[in-house]
Design an enzyme around this catalytic site. Sequence first.
Site, PDB file in Angstrom:
ATOM      1  N   MET A   1     -12.340   7.153   1.593  1.00  0.00           N
ATOM      2  CA  MET A   1     -11.950   5.900   0.940  1.00  0.00           C
ATOM      3  C   MET A   1     -10.963   5.124   1.817  1.00  0.00           C
ATOM      4  O   MET A   1     -11.365   4.500   2.767  1.00  0.00           O
ATOM      5  CB  MET A   1     -11.322   6.202  -0.416  1.00  0.00           C
ATOM      6  CG  MET A   1     -12.206   5.704  -1.537  1.00  0.00           C
ATOM      7  SD  MET A   1     -11.261   5.554  -3.047  1.00  0.00           S
ATOM      8  CE  MET A   1     -12.470   4.878  -4.152  1.00  0.00           C
ATOM      9  N   CYS A   2      -9.699   5.182   1.563  1.00  0.00           N
ATOM     10  CA  CYS A   2      -8.641   4.451   2.265  1.00  0.00           C
ATOM     11  C   CYS A   2      -8.498   3.019   1.730  1.00  0.00           C
ATOM     12  O   CYS A   2      -9.442   2.447   1.226  1.00  0.00           O
ATOM     13  CB  CYS A   2      -8.841   4.353   3.780  1.00  0.00           C
ATOM     14  SG  CYS A   2      -8.890   5.946   4.607  1.00  0.00           S
ATOM     15  N   GLY A   3      -7.301   2.510   1.843  1.00  0.00           N
ATOM     16  CA  GLY A   3      -7.041   1.138   1.420  1.00  0.00           C
ATOM     17  C   GLY A   3      -6.368   0.383   2.550  1.00  0.00           C
ATOM     18  O   GLY A   3      -5.605   0.954   3.334  1.00  0.00           O
ATOM     19  N   ARG A  32      -6.740   4.527  -3.571  1.00  0.00           N
ATOM     20  CA  ARG A  32      -7.722   4.593  -2.492  1.00  0.00           C
ATOM     21  C   ARG A  32      -7.238   5.481  -1.344  1.00  0.00           C
ATOM     22  O   ARG A  32      -8.022   5.793  -0.440  1.00  0.00           O
ATOM     23  CB  ARG A  32      -8.014   3.203  -1.924  1.00  0.00           C
ATOM     24  CG  ARG A  32      -8.562   2.221  -2.914  1.00  0.00           C
ATOM     25  CD  ARG A  32      -9.023   0.963  -2.202  1.00  0.00           C
ATOM     26  NE  ARG A  32     -10.065   1.261  -1.254  1.00  0.00           N
ATOM     27  CZ  ARG A  32     -11.354   1.328  -1.553  1.00  0.00           C
ATOM     28  NH1 ARG A  32     -11.763   1.080  -2.759  1.00  0.00           N
ATOM     29  NH2 ARG A  32     -12.245   1.622  -0.624  1.00  0.00           N
ATOM     30  N   THR A 141      -3.394   2.771   3.383  1.00  0.00           N
ATOM     31  CA  THR A 141      -3.191   4.002   2.609  1.00  0.00           C
ATOM     32  C   THR A 141      -4.381   4.900   2.917  1.00  0.00           C
ATOM     33  O   THR A 141      -5.522   4.456   2.892  1.00  0.00           O
ATOM     34  CB  THR A 141      -3.131   3.719   1.099  1.00  0.00           C
ATOM     35  OG1 THR A 141      -4.394   3.208   0.664  1.00  0.00           O
ATOM     36  CG2 THR A 141      -2.027   2.711   0.766  1.00  0.00           C
TER      37      THR A 141
END
Lengths: 292, 238
Positions: A1-3, A32, A141
């Site tokens: 995911m990651c943001g 995320r 993130t």
Amino acid sequence: MCGIAGLFLKNKALEPQLGALMSGMLNVLTERGPDSAGFAIYGAAMPGYVKFTVRVPFGFNAADLALQLEAVVTEHDDHVVISVPTARAAEIQAFLEKRPEFTIVSIGSRMELFKGVGLPEEVSARFGLASMSGTHAIGHTRMATESAVTTEGAHPFSTGADQCLVHNGSLSNHNDVRRSLVRQGIKFATQNDTEVAAGYLSYKLREGAKLDEALTSALNDLDGFYNFVVGTESGFGVLRDPVSCKPAVMAETGDYVAFASEYRALAGLPGIEAARLFEPEPAKVYFWERAA
Amino acid sequence: MSAVLPKNMESTVNFDLAAASLRELNATLQSLSPDTNQTAWTILNPRGEHALAVGITVPVSVTINGHAGYYCAGMNDGAAVTINGNVGTGVAENMMSGLVHVKGDASQSAGATAHGGLLIIDGNASARCGISMKGIDIVVKGNVGHMSAFMAQSGNFVICGDAGDALGDSLYEARIFVKGKVASLGADCEKKEMTEEDKTILANLLQKAGIEDSVESFTRYGSARTLYHFHVDNVGAY
């Protein structure tokens, strides 16, 4: 995911709030990416000076280093920012590189880069993001997929002076590209795929490409899925892979341009109700820059 | 909040997400009985939250005042959901029946896998709009992104603007109508003659979506049907 969050201010009056706004965006993106976070912030330049952001060991004494280097050293948890006259940059860099307890995170006249393991809220608080000011910032993130949860694996990755990269996605040919880049003398500290993208851009820039040209060639050479946001001294750029599975939304008002993985992260920005919202198109390089 | 009105007193119920949780909202909407008199709902302060107004199974109307996140009005079965803003990924995904009307733009995979109902998007929809649609009708007044109608099985898809690359790739029996330009067609998608039946379907959808364009201004695309039937010449490939 990651943001991913990016915020580029057009209105000078908002500059003292940059860190607080970025901190708010990163908090929302915790869902995320809860395992690590980081950000690059572009503050005021001191003419004739260069800043080194350096990761230091626990219990480190910044005052001693300041005396030793005869430089201004600002502490931010386990990072310090060392400001030195540009004429001394090579000497200081050589000094830092010889000391294994130090890791140079970034170099630049304006960019400071901080990252660490933990919830975004904790990471932002450790470094004091909310009280930082500047013209633009990008943050990340992380929810690790391709390599270990370590500070080294957190984003952003520096790609050159005043330049950094954050990434949402995963690259499938990073081992192959890393091997090619190592042969070209590019150094890697981790097995992380994003570090390879950063190394790739550094290599292209070293070979004379402009940043938009380097990003365009990444479309051919990097395989996988990605949203890249690149921070530069004067602004930031955005690139999505041609398939564009990874989410991205942008907002523009008279006061700012903002990027986020989800609209939720933009919802707290001032005047967002009236912003022009759009989704960046696949395989298209976008840049927002401040006039010099 | 969960306002409880006396039976037989119809009025719009305001649900403020600044004051109550998303879970509370969805639990309230999902527990409405088919003969409820609380048939009109307005959701305030959505702030891009995900999964707003999902899984409603009764014919109520829900208006979302602001931008919504992912899967807005997903699995809708009978409700009329209007979004006064943009929506994230997967609006009306797997809708069974009812109406979802997005007044702004939609992100990717709008109407994905939906079996029925009508999805109207006043703005643009990005990639993979109508992916694997299974009977839904979709009307997009703006443009759609790449890989739209990928593996679309049935239903009708009206695009008033332009379509991105690989429209209708690996298409089954969904009907596609495009007024603007198509960047490229996907594998096994081809231009078709517009039949009388097509014209009736298209005219009906344009009328429902309040669009005055003539049926003749659209081009019909459909499956060339070379990919999804077993073909003995391809046996070595299976």
